[in-house]
Write a protein that holds these residues in place. Structure first.
Motif, PDB file in Angstrom:
ATOM      1  N   ILE B 239    -107.922 -40.207 -32.065  1.00 27.36           N
ATOM      2  CA  ILE B 239    -106.849 -39.820 -32.991  1.00 27.36           C
ATOM      3  C   ILE B 239    -107.260 -38.597 -33.805  1.00 27.36           C
ATOM      4  O   ILE B 239    -106.524 -37.596 -33.869  1.00 27.36           O
ATOM      5  N   VAL B 240    -108.454 -38.653 -34.386  1.00 27.84           N
ATOM      6  CA  VAL B 240    -108.887 -37.556 -35.255  1.00 27.84           C
ATOM      7  C   VAL B 240    -109.093 -36.275 -34.446  1.00 27.84           C
ATOM      8  O   VAL B 240    -108.589 -35.211 -34.805  1.00 27.84           O
ATOM      9  N   SER B 241    -109.826 -36.374 -33.330  1.00 26.24           N
ATOM     10  CA  SER B 241    -110.118 -35.114 -32.633  1.00 26.24           C
ATOM     11  C   SER B 241    -108.871 -34.542 -31.963  1.00 26.24           C
ATOM     12  O   SER B 241    -108.700 -33.329 -31.933  1.00 26.24           O
ATOM     13  N   THR B 242    -107.977 -35.395 -31.466  1.00 28.72           N
ATOM     14  CA  THR B 242    -106.746 -34.852 -30.876  1.00 28.72           C
ATOM     15  C   THR B 242    -105.904 -34.166 -31.944  1.00 28.72           C
ATOM     16  O   THR B 242    -105.409 -33.051 -31.750  1.00 28.72           O
ATOM     17  N   ALA B 243    -105.754 -34.833 -33.087  1.00 28.59           N
ATOM     18  CA  ALA B 243    -104.921 -34.250 -34.148  1.00 28.59           C
ATOM     19  C   ALA B 243    -105.489 -32.922 -34.617  1.00 28.59           C
ATOM     20  O   ALA B 243    -104.756 -31.939 -34.770  1.00 28.59           O
ATOM     21  N   ILE B 244    -106.801 -32.864 -34.828  1.00 23.57           N
ATOM     22  CA  ILE B 244    -107.388 -31.631 -35.362  1.00 23.57           C
ATOM     23  C   ILE B 244    -107.353 -30.511 -34.323  1.00 23.57           C
ATOM     24  O   ILE B 244    -106.914 -29.396 -34.618  1.00 23.57           O
ATOM     25  N   THR B 245    -107.782 -30.796 -33.100  1.00 27.30           N
ATOM     26  CA  THR B 245    -107.815 -29.698 -32.126  1.00 27.30           C
ATOM     27  C   THR B 245    -106.411 -29.179 -31.830  1.00 27.30           C
ATOM     28  O   THR B 245    -106.211 -27.979 -31.736  1.00 27.30           O
ATOM     29  N   ILE B 246    -105.448 -30.079 -31.713  1.00 26.33           N
ATOM     30  CA  ILE B 246    -104.110 -29.577 -31.387  1.00 26.33           C
ATOM     31  C   ILE B 246    -103.520 -28.802 -32.560  1.00 26.33           C
ATOM     32  O   ILE B 246    -102.971 -27.715 -32.387  1.00 26.33           O
ATOM     33  N   ALA B 247    -103.634 -29.326 -33.777  1.00 28.73           N
ATOM     34  CA  ALA B 247    -103.016 -28.634 -34.915  1.00 28.73           C
ATOM     35  C   ALA B 247    -103.607 -27.245 -35.108  1.00 28.73           C
ATOM     36  O   ALA B 247    -102.880 -26.268 -35.296  1.00 28.73           O
ATOM     37  N   PHE B 248    -104.940 -27.132 -35.058  1.00 28.67           N
ATOM     38  CA  PHE B 248    -105.557 -25.811 -35.206  1.00 28.67           C
ATOM     39  C   PHE B 248    -105.233 -24.940 -34.003  1.00 28.67           C
ATOM     40  O   PHE B 248    -105.007 -23.742 -34.139  1.00 28.67           O
ATOM     41  N   GLY B 249    -105.202 -25.577 -32.830  1.00 24.49           N
ATOM     42  CA  GLY B 249    -104.888 -24.825 -31.619  1.00 24.49           C
ATOM     43  C   GLY B 249    -103.494 -24.229 -31.676  1.00 24.49           C
ATOM     44  O   GLY B 249    -103.287 -23.067 -31.319  1.00 24.49           O
ATOM     45  N   VAL B 250    -102.530 -25.015 -32.182  1.00 21.63           N
ATOM     46  CA  VAL B 250    -101.143 -24.540 -32.245  1.00 21.63           C
ATOM     47  C   VAL B 250    -101.046 -23.261 -33.074  1.00 21.63           C
ATOM     48  O   VAL B 250    -100.323 -22.336 -32.714  1.00 21.63           O
ATOM     49  N   THR B 251    -101.806 -23.168 -34.161  1.00 17.92           N
ATOM     50  CA  THR B 251    -101.699 -21.975 -35.014  1.00 17.92           C
ATOM     51  C   THR B 251    -102.193 -20.719 -34.303  1.00 17.92           C
ATOM     52  O   THR B 251    -101.839 -19.620 -34.688  1.00 17.92           O
ATOM     53  N   MET B 252    -103.045 -20.910 -33.299  1.00 17.53           N
ATOM     54  CA  MET B 252    -103.596 -19.747 -32.596  1.00 17.53           C
ATOM     55  C   MET B 252    -102.859 -19.438 -31.299  1.00 17.53           C
ATOM     56  O   MET B 252    -103.193 -18.492 -30.599  1.00 17.53           O
ATOM     57  N   PHE B 253    -101.871 -20.272 -30.956  1.00 17.10           N
ATOM     58  CA  PHE B 253    -101.035 -19.955 -29.806  1.00 17.10           C
ATOM     59  C   PHE B 253    -100.373 -18.605 -30.053  1.00 17.10           C
ATOM     60  O   PHE B 253     -99.825 -18.395 -31.137  1.00 17.10           O
ATOM     61  N   PRO B 254    -100.395 -17.704 -29.072  1.00 13.84           N
ATOM     62  CA  PRO B 254     -99.795 -16.391 -29.332  1.00 13.84           C
ATOM     63  C   PRO B 254     -98.361 -16.490 -29.869  1.00 13.84           C
ATOM     64  O   PRO B 254     -98.005 -15.807 -30.815  1.00 13.84           O
ATOM     65  N   GLN B 255     -97.563 -17.367 -29.258  1.00 12.83           N
ATOM     66  CA  GLN B 255     -96.154 -17.393 -29.659  1.00 12.83           C
ATOM     67  C   GLN B 255     -95.965 -17.967 -31.053  1.00 12.83           C
ATOM     68  O   GLN B 255     -95.059 -17.578 -31.769  1.00 12.83           O
ATOM     69  N   ILE B 256     -96.830 -18.885 -31.480  1.00 12.84           N
ATOM     70  CA  ILE B 256     -96.732 -19.429 -32.834  1.00 12.84           C
ATOM     71  C   ILE B 256     -97.333 -18.440 -33.821  1.00 12.84           C
ATOM     72  O   ILE B 256     -96.742 -18.128 -34.856  1.00 12.84           O
ATOM     73  N   ASN B 257     -98.507 -17.940 -33.486  1.00 13.65           N
ATOM     74  CA  ASN B 257     -99.184 -17.020 -34.389  1.00 13.65           C
ATOM     75  C   ASN B 257     -98.334 -15.782 -34.655  1.00 13.65           C
ATOM     76  O   ASN B 257     -98.264 -15.288 -35.775  1.00 13.65           O
ATOM     77  N   GLN B 258     -97.641 -15.314 -33.619  1.00 14.49           N
ATOM     78  CA  GLN B 258     -96.799 -14.130 -33.804  1.00 14.49           C
ATOM     79  C   GLN B 258     -95.604 -14.432 -34.717  1.00 14.49           C
ATOM     80  O   GLN B 258     -95.100 -13.559 -35.391  1.00 14.49           O
ATOM     81  N   ARG B 259     -95.191 -15.720 -34.740  1.00 17.12           N
ATOM     82  CA  ARG B 259     -94.110 -16.116 -35.654  1.00 17.12           C
ATOM     83  C   ARG B 259     -94.494 -15.874 -37.110  1.00 17.12           C
ATOM     84  O   ARG B 259     -93.645 -15.709 -37.957  1.00 17.12           O
ATOM     85  N   PHE B 260     -95.797 -15.902 -37.385  1.00 14.60           N
ATOM     86  CA  PHE B 260     -96.253 -15.691 -38.760  1.00 14.60           C
ATOM     87  C   PHE B 260     -95.975 -14.267 -39.227  1.00 14.60           C
ATOM     88  O   PHE B 260     -96.034 -13.976 -40.411  1.00 14.60           O
ATOM     89  N   PHE B 261     -95.707 -13.375 -38.301  1.00 10.79           N
ATOM     90  CA  PHE B 261     -95.426 -11.991 -38.686  1.00 10.79           C
ATOM     91  C   PHE B 261     -93.925 -11.696 -38.783  1.00 10.79           C
ATOM     92  O   PHE B 261     -93.542 -10.639 -39.241  1.00 10.79           O
ATOM     93  N   VAL B 262     -93.077 -12.621 -38.305  1.00 10.45           N
ATOM     94  CA  VAL B 262     -91.671 -12.247 -38.134  1.00 10.45           C
ATOM     95  C   VAL B 262     -90.725 -12.630 -39.257  1.00 10.45           C
ATOM     96  O   VAL B 262     -89.569 -12.237 -39.244  1.00 10.45           O
ATOM     97  N   ALA B 263     -91.183 -13.438 -40.217  1.00  4.75           N
ATOM     98  CA  ALA B 263     -90.239 -13.909 -41.232  1.00  4.75           C
ATOM     99  C   ALA B 263     -89.683 -12.751 -42.044  1.00  4.75           C
ATOM    100  O   ALA B 263     -90.381 -11.783 -42.337  1.00  4.75           O
ATOM    101  N   LYS B 264     -88.416 -12.880 -42.413  1.00  4.09           N
ATOM    102  CA  LYS B 264     -87.756 -11.833 -43.180  1.00  4.09           C
ATOM    103  C   LYS B 264     -88.347 -11.760 -44.575  1.00  4.09           C
ATOM    104  O   LYS B 264     -88.586 -10.706 -45.118  1.00  4.09           O
ATOM    105  N   SER B 265     -88.575 -12.911 -45.174  1.00  2.78           N
ATOM    106  CA  SER B 265     -89.098 -12.923 -46.539  1.00  2.78           C
ATOM    107  C   SER B 265     -89.950 -14.165 -46.726  1.00  2.78           C
ATOM    108  O   SER B 265     -89.942 -15.069 -45.900  1.00  2.78           O
ATOM    109  N   ALA B 266     -90.675 -14.199 -47.832  1.00  4.06           N
ATOM    110  CA  ALA B 266     -91.511 -15.366 -48.129  1.00  4.06           C
ATOM    111  C   ALA B 266     -90.650 -16.615 -48.288  1.00  4.06           C
ATOM    112  O   ALA B 266     -91.082 -17.717 -47.971  1.00  4.06           O
ATOM    113  N   THR B 267     -89.422 -16.440 -48.782  1.00  4.12           N
ATOM    114  CA  THR B 267     -88.532 -17.588 -48.956  1.00  4.12           C
ATOM    115  C   THR B 267     -88.305 -18.301 -47.629  1.00  4.12           C
ATOM    116  O   THR B 267     -88.282 -19.524 -47.553  1.00  4.12           O
ATOM    117  N   THR B 268     -88.151 -17.505 -46.579  1.00  2.00           N
ATOM    118  CA  THR B 268     -87.970 -18.057 -45.245  1.00  2.00           C
ATOM    119  C   THR B 268     -89.149 -18.953 -44.864  1.00  2.00           C
ATOM    120  O   THR B 268     -88.980 -20.067 -44.378  1.00  2.00           O
TER     121      THR B 268
END
Lengths: 94, 494
Positions: B239-268
């Motif tokens: 449970i612990v290792s799956t949750a940690i590796t996947i959650a951190f892994g998701v943030t480094m996925f190109p398509q997710i990580n690139q989403r961090f650059f696309v928001a219109k504003s901080a409110t979004t």
């Protein structure tokens, strides 16, 4: 003054929110409540709690202060609805 | 209910999604910022759903219910924790920080951001290369899921390779015409559609079984151990290792990580953050419980088939099953599109331009990107024909590979003392080690290295710790290079 001391409390809060999203105290418990195992209800309620506290974190302005940004004046006053808050970052809308 | 109608619904849905992409393309500009980032103009609803839909993949729709069916509903807890809570926290810690930095300096990719900060084309290429490497199994996972889905829907009339080929064709076509604006639009449509459909599916099955209580009773009668939390596959280590590796892994996925650059504003970003746990739960609860409840029904799930279409086939009308499969396939298509689109920007901006042809014209770059996408998708299609593991296993391998990037990136974002050598050591060494573990299972000539130790602890978790330790340790031992500029990542104090 960009960071208020009380914001520090968010760090342990987030740690607890993450840690107990898994219902550890119910390990091995097999009671069924309202049609679902009770530990599933724990998880459902916990995620609701997370959403509430996340919203509070955002609204209190800790979101900006945590990154050394200045929260908007309205958010500081804590009276205005979030939807009415203009973009909070110093760069303005992009 | 005929085969033709089922197939018609699936293909029709994919065509509608493609049409929407074309409309989005017509309103977009031809610059790289628009193609990859939709001019950093994505609003709350669309950002939320485009991130969400990227998680709506074969891993969630087929892999998740399959695991809940085989091992119990605890998968809901694992995924809910990692996606709903840990990922949300990282959304702030990594995502908001990257948004601030990216908006200030105009970055489009993670590699570009790090390469600029440390004055290193090598680091930039390394990060892009590593990302593309792990993207490969994850795109392959979608093709495997689509292949299996159509076999299940048509009772084998459409072969596995046919389904995988169909989705590959749509993926390539879609990325070639749409760009991020198109992907984001269809993601929103698909996210809303799948969310509704999965609830309708759950309601349909549950009412046939006589209500939630009866469904759970049936499940417990067949598999009493499903009722108690933990046990079997679900050790604390798992449970612990799956949750940690996947959650951190998701943030480094190109398509997710690139989403961090696309928001219109901080409110979004802020609104998306607070809504995230609820949205995640709304999707996972019915999807995974359906898988678990299926264990108490008399259905037979053939080898290599997915439980979700099978149980729907039993309790819901055929047109509805076809619609769910169509929606799931479209969701996989849009996940893959996001991945391929981001992957192509990593390839052209971080590998092709800096290393091969710095003066390539925009037009040439656009063509290289599209050819790259077609080649990548075709290769992963070929690999998907070998079906090297279950959906969860293949997905988990990819997540763990990405997770190894996360701690060095967090170091770089928050610790100005981080050096270029520290980054390169922290990224390269754990990657080589993990690749050896993964490849040892594929290559017959060498002994297979263990993936988990001490009852379910993933070695990737240990390698994550190593990646952090190396980044910090080597940074402390080495001096910052002249080309590096820590002030590039400073966001405070204005």
């Amino acid at each position: 003054m960009t960071r208020s001391r009380s914001d520090i409390v968010w760090i342990p809060t987030f740690a607890i929110l993450v840690a107990f999203a898994v219902p550890w105290p119910l390990w091995g418990v097999d009671r069924v409540v309202a049609g679902l195992p009770v530990w599933i209800w724990w998880h459902v309620a916990w995620l609701g709690l997370c959403a509430t506290l996340f919203a509070l974190f955002v609204r209190s302005g800790a979101w900006e202060r945590g990154m050394g940004q200045r929260p908007t004046a309205v958010a500081d006053a804590g009276t205005v609805e979030e939807s009415a808050t203009p973009t909070a970052d110093t760069e303005g809308d992009r | 209910m005929t085969l033709g109608l089922s197939l018609g619904i699936v293909v029709g849905y994919l065509v509608v999604a493609l049409g929407l992409g074309l409309v989005a393309y017509r309103v977009s500009e031809t610059t790289a910022e628009d193609y990859y980032l939709a001019n950093r103009s994505i609003g709350t609803l669309v950002l939320l759903f485009t991130t969400f839909a990227t998680l709506l993949s074969a891993f969630t729709f087929f892999g998740g219910p399959n695991l809940a069916y085989a091992a119990g509903p605890e998968w809901l807890i694992v995924m809910g924790t990692l996606d709903g809570v840990l990922f949300a926290v990282l959304w702030y810690v990594i995502g908001y920080k990257q948004w601030l930095i990216g908006a200030r300096n105009g970055y489009v990719t993670l590699g570009e951001m790090l390469g600029d900060r440390f004055g290193s084309t090598g680091l930039r290429a390394l990060v892009a290369g590593v990302s593309l490497l792990w993207l490969f199994p994850y795109v392959m996972l979608q093709q495997m899921g689509a292949g299996e889905a159509l076999v299940g829907l048509t009772g084998g009339a459409v072969p596995y390779w046919g389904g995988a080929a169909l989705i590959t064709g749509f993926m390539i076509l879609y990325v070639a015409v749409a760009g991020l604006r198109g992907v984001a639009w269809t993601d929103t449509l698909q996210g809303l559609f799948m969310l509704s459909v999965v609830w309708i599916a759950a309601a349909w099955v549950v009412s046939s079984l006589g209500g939630v209580g009866a469904a759970t009773e049936g499940m417990l009668a067949a598999r009493p151990e499903f009722g108690s939390f933990g046990g079997g596959t679900y050790t604390p280590g798992f449970i612990v290792s799956t949750a940690i590796t996947i959650a951190f892994g998701v943030t480094m996925f190109p398509q997710i990580n690139q989403r961090f650059f696309v928001a219109k504003s901080a409110t979004t970003l802020k609104r998306s953050f607070a809504l995230w746990p609820v949205l995640v739960l709304l999707l996972f609860l019915p999807a995974f419980m359906l898988g678990a409840w299926a264990a108490g029904t008399p259905i037979e799930v053939p080898d290599g088939a997915n439980v979700l279409p099978v149980i729907l086939g039993e309790y819901a009308p055929a047109w509805f099953t076809a619609l769910v499969v169509a929606g799931a396939m479209a969701a996989m298509m849009s996940s893959s599109d996001s991945m391929l689109l981001s992957g192509s920007s990593y390839f052209t901006r971080d590998l092709y331009r800096p290393l091969i042809d710095a003066n390539a014209s925009e037009r040439r770059e656009a063509w290289i990107a599209r050819i790259g996408v077609a080649a990548f998708a075709t290769l992963s299609f070929v690999a998907s024909l070998f079906r090297p593991g279950t959906l969860i296993e293949v997905g988990d391998t990819a997540f763990s590979g990405f997770a190894l990037l996360a701690l060095p990136v967090i170091c770089a974002l928050y610790w100005p003392r981080t050096t270029r050598t520290g980054m390169i050591a922290g990224v390269a060494v754990p990657q080589v080690a993990y690749l050896a573990v993964v490849l040892s299972a594929v290559v017959g000539a060498v002994p297979t290295l263990p993936r988990t130790v001490f009852g379910g602890w993933d070695v990737a978790l240990g390698l994550m710790v190593l990646s952090g330790a190396l980044t910090v340790g080597v940074s402390l031992l080495t001096a910052a290079t002249d080309e590096g500029d820590a002030s590039r990542f400073a966001v405070a104090g204005d």
